[in-house]
Design an enzyme around this catalytic site. Structure first.
Site, short mmCIF file in Angstrom:
data_model
loop_
_atom_site.label_atom_id
_atom_site.label_comp_id
_atom_site.label_asym_id
_atom_site.label_seq_id
_atom_site.Cartn_x
_atom_site.Cartn_y
_atom_site.Cartn_z
N ASP A 144 0.81 -1.22 0.00
CA ASP A 144 0.00 0.00 0.00
C ASP A 144 0.84 1.27 0.00
OD1 ASP A 144 -2.36 -1.46 0.04
OD2 ASP A 144 -2.46 -1.51 2.22
N LYS B 100 -0.45 -8.68 -1.07
CA LYS B 100 -1.80 -8.12 -1.23
C LYS B 100 -1.74 -6.81 -2.00
CE LYS B 100 -4.28 -5.82 1.91
NZ LYS B 100 -5.03 -4.75 1.19
N ASP C 167 -7.11 -7.44 -3.59
CA ASP C 167 -8.10 -7.04 -2.59
C ASP C 167 -8.93 -5.86 -3.11
OD1 ASP C 167 -9.48 -6.79 -0.20
OD2 ASP C 167 -7.90 -5.61 0.78
N LYS D 192 -12.50 -5.95 -2.99
CA LYS D 192 -13.75 -5.89 -2.24
C LYS D 192 -14.95 -5.60 -3.16
CE LYS D 192 -11.53 -4.38 2.07
NZ LYS D 192 -10.14 -4.20 1.58
N LEU D 193 -15.13 -6.41 -4.16
CA LEU D 193 -16.19 -6.20 -5.14
C LEU D 193 -17.56 -6.27 -4.49
CD1 LEU D 193 -14.77 -8.42 -8.05
CD2 LEU D 193 -14.53 -5.94 -7.74
N ASP E 131 -21.61 -5.43 -5.93
CA ASP E 131 -22.53 -4.92 -6.94
C ASP E 131 -23.65 -5.93 -7.11
OD1 ASP E 131 -23.57 -3.49 -9.29
OD2 ASP E 131 -21.57 -2.61 -9.43
N ILE E 132 -24.47 -5.75 -8.12
CA ILE E 132 -25.50 -6.75 -8.39
C ILE E 132 -24.82 -8.03 -8.88
CG2 ILE E 132 -27.25 -4.98 -8.87
CD1 ILE E 132 -26.88 -5.58 -11.85
N ARG F 131 -1.33 -6.15 14.32
CA ARG F 131 -0.13 -5.41 14.69
C ARG F 131 0.78 -6.43 15.37
NH1 ARG F 131 -2.06 -2.91 11.39
NH2 ARG F 131 -2.68 -0.71 11.37
N GLN G 195 -7.29 1.34 12.55
CA GLN G 195 -7.95 0.07 12.79
C GLN G 195 -8.53 0.05 14.20
OE1 GLN G 195 -8.42 -1.88 10.39
NE2 GLN G 195 -6.63 -2.35 9.17
#
Length: 232
Positions: free
Chosen positions: A8, A36, A64, A66-67, A69-70, A183, A192
């Site tokens: 990240d 990730k 990652d 995080k989809l 939707d319909i 952690r 977090q």
């Protein structure tokens, strides 16, 4: 238990520098490491960035996104993700049983499909914040969503360490729990809310721990990762 290192960093080059710093880790220990790639890195660097990350070793890739939707839209997106040569992909369990069942059925028909895991409750939620959105108690609703995911046939869920053992109890010991908010040695929790140590994760039977800032913001990331791997 496996380690997922969250890539990240603010730039692709910094992500690559981190991977270069880990190059001296032995191959047998690298087998415990997944990488990730989250929203920030994937939106910024795209498929080319993902392919560049793959050149730094034979790591497994956890995309990652995080989809949510319909059902048909999610299934179409997952079909495209399957072409990227990834090993694990996130959806939201809040998409519902129908969507998760469609995704699981499709996965079982496809060759070389990644693991599909559903986000139960983000680890940035505490009880109050979760109730504001879902009008439900965090712990019990996480178990409910996880049970739905298990019945639908997806591979596991993303949850906090605090819920991991209970989720396996109401589903199966083979149902994967992926636990962010770790952690490893008591570092600052930052944004977090439901955090835990590495030993907590082991005790909770987590299958994967997701660790980002304690590694990539460390003065010596190699030392931190090496210390984590000694515990796993």
């Amino acid at each position: 238990m496996k380690l997922c290192i969250a890539l990240d960093n603010p730039t692709l080059q910094e992500n690559c520098n981190l991977l270069r710093a880990l190059d001296s880790i032995s191959n047998d220990k690298k087998e415990k490491i997944w990488l990730k790639i989250g929203l920030r890195s994937f939106i910024r660097d795209g498929i080319n960035g993902l392919e560049r990350v793959k050149t730094y070793g034979n790591y497994r890739i956890f995309l990652d996104l995080k989809l949510y939707d319909i059902p048909n839209t999610m299934l179409d997106a997952i079909t495209e993700c399957q072409k990227l040569g990834i090993d694990m992909l996130t959806i939201h369990t809040s998409c519902g049983f129908e969507a998760m069942k469609m995704i699981a059925d499709s996965k079982h028909k496809a060759a070389n499909s990644p693991l599909i895991v559903g986000v139960s409750a983000l680890t940035s939620f505490d009880n109050e914040g979760f109730a504001q959105i879902y009008n439900a108690q965090l712990f019990s609703h996480t178990l409910k969503l996880s049970s739905l995911a298990y019945k639908a046939g997806i591979d596991g869920v993303v949850c906090s360490v605090q819920e991991s053992r209970a989720i396996k109890r109401v589903t199966s010991k083979d149902f994967l729990t992926i636990t962010p908010g770790v952690r490893p040695f008591g570092e600052n929790p930052q944004d977090q809310k439901r955090v835990a140590s590495l030993q907590d994760a082991l005790n909770a039977q987590s299958d994967f721990v997701v660790i980002g800032r304690p590694i990539y913001k460390a003065e010596n990331p190699l030392e931190v990762v090496s210390n984590i791997l000694e515990v796993l």
